[in-house]
Scaffold this motif. Sequence first.
Motif, PDB file in Angstrom:
ATOM      1  N   UNK A 422       0.815  -1.226   0.000  1.00 24.81           N
ATOM      2  CA  UNK A 422       0.000   0.000   0.000  1.00 24.81           C
ATOM      3  C   UNK A 422       0.849   1.276   0.000  1.00 24.81           C
ATOM      4  N   UNK A 423       2.004   1.234   0.656  1.00 29.02           N
ATOM      5  CA  UNK A 423       2.861   2.409   0.703  1.00 29.02           C
ATOM      6  C   UNK A 423       3.308   2.791  -0.710  1.00 29.02           C
ATOM      7  N   UNK A 424       3.723   1.767  -1.481  1.00 29.30           N
ATOM      8  CA  UNK A 424       4.167   2.018  -2.847  1.00 29.30           C
ATOM      9  C   UNK A 424       2.995   2.506  -3.708  1.00 29.30           C
ATOM     10  N   UNK A 425       1.832   1.877  -3.487  1.00 31.72           N
ATOM     11  CA  UNK A 425       0.661   2.245  -4.298  1.00 31.72           C
ATOM     12  C   UNK A 425       0.271   3.705  -4.075  1.00 31.72           C
ATOM     13  N   UNK A 426       0.290   4.145  -2.795  1.00 38.77           N
ATOM     14  CA  UNK A 426      -0.113   5.538  -2.557  1.00 38.77           C
ATOM     15  C   UNK A 426       0.949   6.501  -3.076  1.00 38.77           C
ATOM     16  N   UNK A 427       2.232   6.061  -3.055  1.00 40.39           N
ATOM     17  CA  UNK A 427       3.286   6.899  -3.617  1.00 40.39           C
ATOM     18  C   UNK A 427       3.062   7.110  -5.118  1.00 40.39           C
ATOM     19  N   UNK A 428       2.629   6.066  -5.803  1.00 36.41           N
ATOM     20  CA  UNK A 428       2.404   6.177  -7.247  1.00 36.41           C
ATOM     21  C   UNK A 428       1.209   7.080  -7.546  1.00 36.41           C
ATOM     22  N   UNK A 445      12.728   8.487  -6.986  1.00 35.91           N
ATOM     23  CA  UNK A 445      13.880   7.894  -6.297  1.00 35.91           C
ATOM     24  C   UNK A 445      13.411   7.045  -5.119  1.00 35.91           C
ATOM     25  N   UNK A 446      12.412   7.578  -4.415  1.00 36.89           N
ATOM     26  CA  UNK A 446      11.890   6.835  -3.272  1.00 36.89           C
ATOM     27  C   UNK A 446      11.268   5.508  -3.731  1.00 36.89           C
ATOM     28  N   UNK A 447      10.538   5.594  -4.844  1.00 35.83           N
ATOM     29  CA  UNK A 447       9.888   4.394  -5.369  1.00 35.83           C
ATOM     30  C   UNK A 447      10.928   3.316  -5.702  1.00 35.83           C
ATOM     31  N   UNK A 448      12.033   3.732  -6.310  1.00 29.60           N
ATOM     32  CA  UNK A 448      13.081   2.765  -6.652  1.00 29.60           C
ATOM     33  C   UNK A 448      13.618   2.083  -5.406  1.00 29.60           C
ATOM     34  N   UNK A 449      13.762   2.886  -4.307  1.00 23.44           N
ATOM     35  CA  UNK A 449      14.302   2.304  -3.067  1.00 23.44           C
ATOM     36  C   UNK A 449      13.339   1.305  -2.460  1.00 23.44           C
TER      37      UNK A 449
END
Lengths: 494, 315
Positions: A422-428, A445-449
């Motif tokens: 969910x963290x990645x999904x909300x970032x997108x 950059x955060x998403x890549x990490x």
Amino acid sequence: MFQSKKIIAAGAFALFAGAGLSLSAQSDITVAMQLEPPHLDPTSAAAGAIDSVLYSNVFEGLTRFASDGSIIAGLAESWDISSDGTVYTFKLRSGVNFHDGSSMDANDVKFSLDRARAEDSTNAQKALFSGITDVAVVDNTTVKVSLDKPNGSFLFNMAWGDAVIVAPESIEGIKNNPVGTGAFTFKNWVQGDRIELSRNPNYWGAKPALENVTFKFISDPTAAFAAVMAQDVDVFTGFPAPENLPQFEADPRFQVLEGSTEGETILSTNNKMPPLDNVKVRKAIAHAIDRQAIIDGAMFGYGTPIGTHFAPHNPDYVDLTGNSNYDPELSKKLLAEAGLSGGFTTTLKLPPPSYARRGGEIIASQLRAVGIETEISNLEWAQWLEQVFRGKDYGLTIVSHTEPMDIGIYARPDYYFQYDNPEFQSLMTELNGTTDPAKRSSMLKKAQRIISDDYVNGYLFELAFTTVANAKVRGLWKNAPTQATDLTGVSWAD
Amino acid sequence: MLGYILKRAISLIVSLCLASIIIFSVVEIAPGDPASFMLGINAQEDTIAALRAELGLDQDKLSRYFSWVSGMVKGDFGTSYTYRSPVSDMIKERIWVSLPLALYALLISTFIAFPAGIYAATQRGKAGDAAVMGATQFGIAIPNFWFAMILVVIFALKLRWFSAGGFVEWENGILLSLKSLTLPAIALALPQASILSRVMRSALIETLSEDYIRTARAKGFGKKAVIWRHALRNALIPVLTIIGLQFSFLMAGAIIIEQVFFLPGLGRLVFQAITQRDLIVVESVVMLLVFAVITVNFIVDVAYAVVDPRLRRRV
């Protein structure tokens, strides 16, 4: 009797040999590639070969990719974005005509976008258009596109080959007779053999130096080598036999271009299948892999190691290869921590490209060294799509994700590697709504990490794009920011 | 004679019906959906469904089988899923490469095999026989794609007499087209010529030991005259059988050679269609090849009866 026949045969040889082909003029070029397009409509198939022939040569979009991957103006000469980021007003170039003589105006843009997002659309990248709520014609050269929410990638999306502008007058026959606005017009297609284009005398932009272009399709790597060596073709883009490249490099008749692509080659992992659902196990796999050995062994040294799902030539790329460095001892320790000190067995399903087939053998032996056994099976693409991609019936697979800027696939929990964070999904979601370049950059950059730290997949290398060409050809694209063979700037040196 | 032909014709039709069922079932059972293949990995479910409907893939298998067969009887092979053009047009285009190539190869093979076989038979047990047999052993043993590559290296890369591959259309001049088919035809012909020479040799040797040959020789005919007037005609039956089989093989079996020389022939069409799951093209081309093989066998059967009148009464 046997003797005399031999003489006749030799005579026949000499006769045919005399009837040689005339040398092509220096404004003509023959470009070879491995795959033939299934048909010639870039807006209704995923086949990259269609764009390889037609993108920017025959068809153009509102925006387009430049050779460095940046987005520049195409048929739209400028645009305004409303302050809330939901309305894009495109100002089209005036005086642009399709190859059949009909004019390209706002109605064609509306037609193209509406067609791509329609219910019965067969656009392979329909998601690019999903945010569009309305396309309105303001006047002949002005189009207003409304979105349901701000989309920072919208101009990028409109540069894809799947978003080119087509005309209602010629859409019927587009699959065999493409009519676009580009610098080259479609002339002829001998299926199974070649496609011919010729210069568009009425092109709105700078006139190309080339007059006639022939695309030839040679799928067999050995035949590809022979065709280039015999100089039957002037250029071979995406040369399929990397083992032969040093030979061309040493030959003054040829030049070898090594460029980057958008192809992240990854060891895709089924994140829902035990024991691969355990992040420790995925981390163990990541540390068991020696990327350089795979690049050297499977790709003859061509390829750039990656540690996340992002193209290294992109300014926002973060080098995270250290996060999953080659460390088999750590790998064994992690497996023990996960309660799998005796190792385990999983499937490794390989599609046809050589990066997968050759790379798969190497990865299997590297995994075996830490106690992970793989059952290798070789699949055809259609089988791979059915079993692995749609059926999600696999443990590991190797595939190159060639779509540009596709880190967003990690936000789709139903995607074949089934990563659900969910963290990645909300970032997108946040990223899509952001247009400020600095903020977007830090989010990317955060998403890549995040995906690197979650060891979603084994990140192997960025696929290299190698072109072999006659030493006198100038202006070829070195990199492949999208699948394209843009010939508008190509010429012959004297 | 007529009854014989009728019987052969009925068996031809039954074989075709069986073949159509087998081909259709095998191709349909093979995994992989053409629509999802075409739309790739980013496609949405609704898009795939829309394309499946457009291609007619949402209909049930039985009705698709019958529409395929009834279309074929009328000469309509359907429309290719990927190319979206009529399969019959695509076959027509490709057959102008594959058929001449097969005939060319057959011609070369026969031109080599007849003299070689006859020579070996007359020189039986001598050095000439051994040389021909040795050469044919070699010809059978080497794979034709490897031989094709060697031809390319010698004649295209080193001597530069020929292109490394590709086909020059007939409109550009027959000589140029034949030239572009020459290396592939030689590569295809070599193993066939080797087999045919051996068959020719053994058939002729067998005939030469027959009583009537001895009688002919006793009547004072020279050795050459006996071979030409008596032995050759009788030795032709097994040779014809092999030529018939070889022609079918050359029509269907040129896939690899077409890849090596990147010729736009039927083999390459099938090869592409299989990887793209263009089911209708695979089914139709394979069916056409089956038709060609069965028809050629039919013609060979009839040819037997012409060459050997005894066969007409026996069957």
